[in-house]
Design an enzyme around this catalytic site. Structure first.
Site, PDB file in Angstrom:
ATOM      1  N   LYS A   1       0.774  -1.560   0.427  1.00 45.45           N
ATOM      2  CA  LYS A   1       0.441   0.061  -0.256  1.00 45.45           C
ATOM      3  C   LYS A   1       0.586   1.275   0.001  1.00 45.45           C
ATOM      4  CE  LYS A   1      -3.481  -2.048   2.691  1.00 45.45           C
ATOM      5  NZ  LYS A   1      -4.899  -2.088   1.989  1.00 45.45           N
TER       6      LYS A   1
ATOM      7  N   GLU B   1      -2.555   6.557   7.996  1.00 50.35           N
ATOM      8  CA  GLU B   1      -3.125   7.654   7.710  1.00 50.35           C
ATOM      9  C   GLU B   1      -4.416   8.604   8.188  1.00 50.35           C
ATOM     10  OE1 GLU B   1      -5.637   5.502   4.747  1.00 50.35           O
ATOM     11  OE2 GLU B   1      -4.002   5.105   3.286  1.00 50.35           O
TER      12      GLU B   1
ATOM     13  N   ARG C   1      -7.445  -7.209  -8.831  1.00 55.89           N
ATOM     14  CA  ARG C   1      -7.769  -8.863 -10.083  1.00 55.89           C
ATOM     15  C   ARG C   1      -9.480  -8.483  -9.870  1.00 55.89           C
ATOM     16  NH1 ARG C   1     -10.285  -8.460  -4.908  1.00 55.89           N
ATOM     17  NH2 ARG C   1      -8.684  -7.336  -3.012  1.00 55.89           N
TER      18      ARG C   1
END
Ligand code: ADP
Length: 664
Positions: A116, A200, A292
């Site tokens: 990430k 975050e 995906r």
């Protein structure tokens, strides 16, 4: 086009891929573990290869075994589904090296999005908007904490290798930081073999809106509208819909084009999803890209009338995208509800069991059921406890939502606790009808979703009472060979004989004493010092009742441990408490010191001999890929732990001895 493909997955997604392959005339090879010898995906495929023991690490995660299976059966390509090896760049590379096509993006694109933090660095460079945060390499706890302090609480700690909502912790203040960091790191190490974290800014009321993108190897890219996945529990999606309510054409285009920019920044090919957090003011921030097919792809298929697995197969075979951007149309509205074996009333704890009765709603142009299990199959500890995805479509959101509620009320599952009534409650909540969505939806509307308000209990009790009585009455007349039929109820109870009946119903975690008096107008039901007049009739599972002059319909479904009553504005679950059955296990649950299910002890958080306060976290165990913290139900002394980290425990096993403190 390929003539034979292997599906490196199990369950509903393996079945889903097989269906499309079959329609396209492509032969399929399934792989299976010991636990899946007789699974539906094995039965549906043309061939199947055994690849190992039940735990995924010893089967579905073994790249070499899967490649061997592909080589030995002559499969030209591998579809990885989602989960397992689907986002494993090494596996994609190994396929390539063996001259087998990986039905998914190029290795480099998987790698770029695999972390990430690295993904954020790439997106920053591509000028894709990001949530403010720290995604650097320095992982010292002090630095992470000072970064958190700089951006201001609340913050969200995320495992850079994470997924499925695991390895994430909200932190609301500096004092909580260290414990939360340790827990997130532990969960991440256990789940992903890596404990790198990013920090975050935690947005308090965002929506989760994601864009489906598709790219081919000829340089074409399109977006297929968006999905709103704001309704989540444990940061995991539970009901998804497409299109996102309130979406304007301009915002769709802005998000779609940004998503394509993100995909192109990493040379993407195949189906991908760019996840954004959408703020109330219309600003949106890149969260991550899933390289995906997503679990929730069917809602996009329903509104675009496209088969995304077919698109994947075509693109993997080197064809161009079937449609250009201007040709992609959105029709109507679709929802997907994830039906799980889990206990919504017990913090969504996954449960296991044999599905000894299974009857999904009938499929039609409006209702689709994607599943990998049949009646008699087992929801085991080894894999995800999802039973099915229920997908509905109609011309408007309102009608689609009605379809969803109806289909949920028609779903019959026996043998395990499920979240069907919880999903039904969500689908019939007024706030959901109003599309008042954000990722805190469930917490914000918990009272109405769980139907635990006093007024709900007051209306539900008399209806539940007559439903039960009518059901018993019916059971006396209807003989059937189906042991799970609602008409099978063993008690020889006679409704017409005495006209006053006493019963105890367990509803919303409480026992309620009820008396029912039959009178000429119906039944006078007294519960919790209130008496109401109600009448009704039950035909098969359809209940019609008249409560205080209001005639309504409901559905009565027999479940494993009682009944679920699907009322127009919510469901309730109840069972009759029989006298003398020793039905007093209500004290178990949250504060219990026994293992909630089979699992592994991860860590002990206090030392034997410690004095602890009520609610102190005592140990962490892992079960079905989730961490569960066992807390002290009362203040006292922890005398000893019966298990050490790494040891396996059976569900129900006592984990430790705690002597309650005597209050002076
Ligand atoms: P995972 O890969 O584990 O699914 P994501 O990064 O996709 O993790 O986040 C999962 C969910 O967590 C999101 O859908 C959203 O509800 C919530 N979430 C993630 N980041 C934030 C954030 N910065 N602020 C608020 N909620 C967030």
């Amino acid at each position: 086009m390929f003539s034979k493909i292997l599906i490196a997955n199990r369950g509903e997604i393996a079945c889903r891929v097989i269906k499309t392959a079959r329609r396209m005339g492509i032969a399929t090879v399934a792989v299976y573990s010991d636990a899946d010898r007789n699974a539906l995906h094995v039965q549906l495929a043309d061939e199947a290869i055994h690849i190992g023991a039940a735990p995924a690490r010893e089967s579905y995660l073994l790249a070499e075994r899967i490649l061997d299976a592909a080589r030995s059966t002559g499969a030209q390509a591998i579809h990885p589904g989602y989960g397992f090896l689907s986002e494993n760049a090494e596996f994609a590379a190994a396929c390539l090296a063996s001259n087998i096509v990986f039905i998914g993006p190029p290795t480099g694109a998987i790698e770029a999005m695999g972390s990430k933090s690295a993904a954020k660095q790439i997106m920053e460079a591509a000028e894709v908007p990001l949530v403010p945060g720290y995604h650097g390499d320095d992982q010292s706890p002090a630095l992470l904490r000072s970064e958190a302090e700089k951006m201001g609480y609340p913050v969200l700690l995320k495992a850079t290798a994470g997924g499925g909502g695991k390895g994430m912790r909200q932190v609301w203040s500096g004092e909580e930081f260290d414990e939360a960091l340790a827990a997130a790191k532990r969960e991440s190490l256990a789940g992903f073999g890596d404990d790198t974290m990013l920090v975050e800014k935690y947005l308090t009321q965002p929506r989760h809106v994601e864009v489906q993108v598709f790219c081919d190897s000829h340089g074409n890219s399109v977006y297929l509208a968006e999905r709103d996945c704001s309704v989540q529990r444990r940061h995991q999606k539970i009901i998804e819909e497409a299109p996102a309510p309130g979406m304007t054409d301009a915002l769709r285009q802005a998000m779609g084009e940004t998503a394509i920019k993100a995909a192109q920044a990493i040379g993407y090919v195949s189906a991908g999803t760019v996840e954004f957090l959408l703020d109330a003011d219309g600003s949106f921030y890149f969260m991550e890209m899933n390289t995906r097919l997503q679990v929730e792809h069917p809602v996009t298929e329903m509104i675009t009338r496209q088969d995304l697995v077919e698109w994947q197969l075509r693109v993997a075979a080197g064809e161009k995208l079937p449609l250009e951007q201007g040709d992609i149309r959105i029709t109507g509205h679709a929802f997907e509800a994830r039906v799980y074996a889990e206990d919504a009333d017990n913090d969504f704890l996954p449960v296991t069991g044999k599905l000894h009765y299974l009857e999904p709603p009938e499929e039609s142009q409006h209702v689709r059921v994607d599943t990998g299990v049949r009646q008699g199959d087992e929801i085991s500890v080894y894999y995800d406890p999802m039973i099915a995805k229920l997908i509905v479509w109609d011309e408007s959101r309102e009608r689609a939502l009605d379809r969803l509620a109806t289909a949920l009320s028609e779903y019959r599952i026996g043998g395990t606790v499920t979240n069907l009534d919880f999903l039904y409650n969500l689908a019939t909540t007024e706030a959901f009808a109003q599309a008042d969505l954000d990722t805190g939806f469930i917490e914000k509307h918990a009272e109405s979703i769980f139907h635990s308000r006093a007024q709900d209990i007051e209306t539900e009790l008399p209806i539940a009472a007559i439903a039960l009585l009518l059901h018993k009455q019916q059971a006396r007349y209807v003989a059937t060979s189906d042991p799970f039929s609602p008409w099978q109820y063993p008690t020889g109870w006679r409704l017409n004989e005495p006209n006053l009946h006493k019963l105890t119903l367990h509803l919303h975690q409480q026992d309620h004493e009820i008396s029912v008096e039959q009178c000429s107008e119906g039944y006078r039901v007294s519960a919790n010092n209130k008496t109401v007049l109600i009448s009704g009739e039950l035909e098969e599972d359809q209940l019609r009742f008249d409560l205080l002059g209001h005639r309504q319909r409901a559905v009565l479904a027999r479940t494993d441990d009682g009944f679920t009553l699907y009322l127009p504005n919510g469901a309730c679950h109840f069972h009759e408490v029989m006298p003398d059955t020793g039905e007093n296990s209500a004290a178990e649950g949250a504060g219990s010191l026994s293992a909630p299910m089979n699992g592994t002890i991860v860590t002990l958080l206090v030392e034997a001999g410690s004095e602890v306060e009520a609610d102190t976290a005592l140990l962490v165990m892992e079960a079905m890929k989730m961490e569960h913290t066992i807390r002290a139900p009362v203040a006292g002394t922890v005398d000893s732990f019966y298990f050490q980290p790494g040891e396996l425990v059976d569900g129900g096993a006592e984990l430790l001895k705690l002597t309650p403190r005597e209050e002076s």
